[in-house]
Design a protein around this motif. Structure first.
Motif: not given
Ligand code: PMP
Length: 429
Positions: A178-179, A185, A187, A190, A213, A224, A263, A359
């Motif tokens: 999650q972000c 980000a 990454e 992920e 999402l 993302r 998405a 968010r």
């Protein structure tokens, strides 16, 4: 365990409320009317329903065109058994939702949990009908897919599911990277999640299920689009099915009609409920691709999908859903433009020292309250709820996660009141 004297004052002697601990909670408020974003209480108070009554009230309470459509349908055909019969509102709804989702077949049930259960059962049996054993399901950490047993099993193990642990079939889990606005980000997270997914997919997998999402109940946890596209690629490469649980995200909640669209996902199965009927009537649907449907057509009766609810395709629900779609199609800017309304207000709120991880996506805005012990049982949510109620705003934080998920009719002044109430409540903590 000590037994408190029950029922305490304010609680009805014959009702049992959902996810409510009577010994700890405030008694329920008695609602007598809903109009637009406002809930009118018996004691005269008027509250802004800032969470769309558990995310269902899409346009507003008592939306006149939906109320009229239900009334008209009630005088025409209120219910008919959907094995042996069909009816125009069900057919029209199937045609419209198929065109909008890219999934040709629609199976009706009664709520979000059953829509998920149906998706799981279709995916599972489809492989068996083909004579191929794929015994693994993959789901994400933190997922919530409903309170019935199958939906609980694919959901994250939690406080909610703990007593039923022995009933729950096992599922492979992948983390959910999650972000928020504040963090770089995710990454690395992920990549780790994708690596875990690839690893899990080395076993024969029937389906992967996800909330596109936003994971709702676990705390409005957003990922993302690029991550989900990478998930989809891997699921496809392994030949597994992709199930999108859009029970919360469907019907404009993420700023697009479906989160899958925003998405860039094309799932094989999609579960919808909540906003489906504009929040008027309980109904769930599971959309499936024609390829899946064809896998159940056989002269061998054991290939049948033996699943059916008494109220399948209830005509009143279908009429409400059609009227709700009319409203969405007449004014798509109402859901497309909501994020731009949240952003400046959340931008201001994020400066508050108790706010972290702001968010926002579509109609959903969320943040965490800084506390020593975060989580669903954090008392800060209940405290904020009662302070906001005093200011005429109804929210229902998920522990220390505070979110707004209002009906589309919410006025600018009402939205500002929601943020102002939350800010003032945070000041009082
Ligand atoms: N899936 C998701 C993503 C949900 O948010 C919910 C409900 N919060 C459900 C399934 C279950 O829906 P219902 O409560 O209608 O059974």
């Amino acid at each position: 365990m000590t037994q408190p004297d029950l029922p305490p004052p304010g609680w009805h002697p014959h009702l049992w409320h959902p996810t409510t601990q009577v010994a700890l909670a405030a008694p329920p408020m008695r609602a007598v009317q809903g109009r637009g974003a406002i809930l009118q209480l018996e004691d005269g108070r008027r509250l802004i329903d800032a969470i769309s009554s558990w995310w269902v009230t899409l346009h507003g309470h008592a939306e006149p065109s939906i109320a009229a459509a239900i009334a008209a349908q009630a005088h025409q055909l209120e219910q008919v058994i959907f094995a042996n019969f069909s009816h125009p509102p069900a057919e029209r709804l199937a045609e419209r939702l198929s065109a909008l989702s890219g999934l040709e077949r629609l199976f009706f049930s009664d709520n979000g949990s059953t829509a998920v259960e149906v998706a799981l059962k279709i995916a599972w049996q489809w492989w068996r009908n083909r004579g191929e054993r794929r015994d693994q399901l993959i789901a994400f950490e933190g997922a919530y897919h409903g309170d019935t047993v199958g939906a609980m099993a694919v959901g994250a193990r939690s406080l909610f599911s703990a007593p039923f642990e022995p009933w729950l079939f096992s599922v492979a889990r992948v983390s959910w990277p999650q972000c928020s606005w504040e963090e770089p980000a995710p990454e690395r997270q992920e990549q780790a999640a994708l690596a875990a997914l690839e690893q899990a997919l080395t076993l024969p997998t029937a389906a992967v299920i996800l909330e596109p999402l936003i994971q709702g109940a676990s705390g409005m946890a957003m990922v993302r689009p690029g991550f989900l596209q990478a998930v989809q690629e891997r699921v496809r490469a392994a030949g597994a099915l992709l199930i999108a649980d859009e029970v919360m995200t469907g019907f404009g909640r993420t700023g697009a009609l479906f989160a899958c669209r925003r998405a860039g996902l094309q799932p094989d199965l999609m579960a919808l409920s909540k906003g489906l009927t504009g929040g008027f009537l309980p109904m769930g649907v599971t959309l499936a691709s024609e390829r899946l449907y064809q896998g159940f057509i056989s002269e061998d009766p054991t290939a049948t999908f033996f699943h059916g609810h008494s109220f399948t395709a209830n005509p009143l629900g279908c009429a409400a859903a059609l009227a709700s779609l009319d409203l969405l199609e007449a004014a798509p800017e109402r859901y497309r433009g909501f994020e731009a309304r949240h952003r400046p207000l959340l931008e201001r709120l994020r400066r508050h020292p108790r706010v972290e991880r702001p968010r926002c996506l579509g109609t959903v805005a969320a943040f965490d309250v800084k506390v020593e012990q975060p989580g669903y049982l954090s008392a800060v949510g209940r405290r904020l709820q009662s302070l906001c109620l005093e200011a005429g705003v109804y929210i229902r934080p998920l522990g220390n996660v505070v979110y707004l998920l209002p009906p589309l009719c919410l006025s600018e002044a009402q939205l500002e009141r929601c943020y102002a109430a939350i800010e003032a409540a945070l000041d009082q903590l």
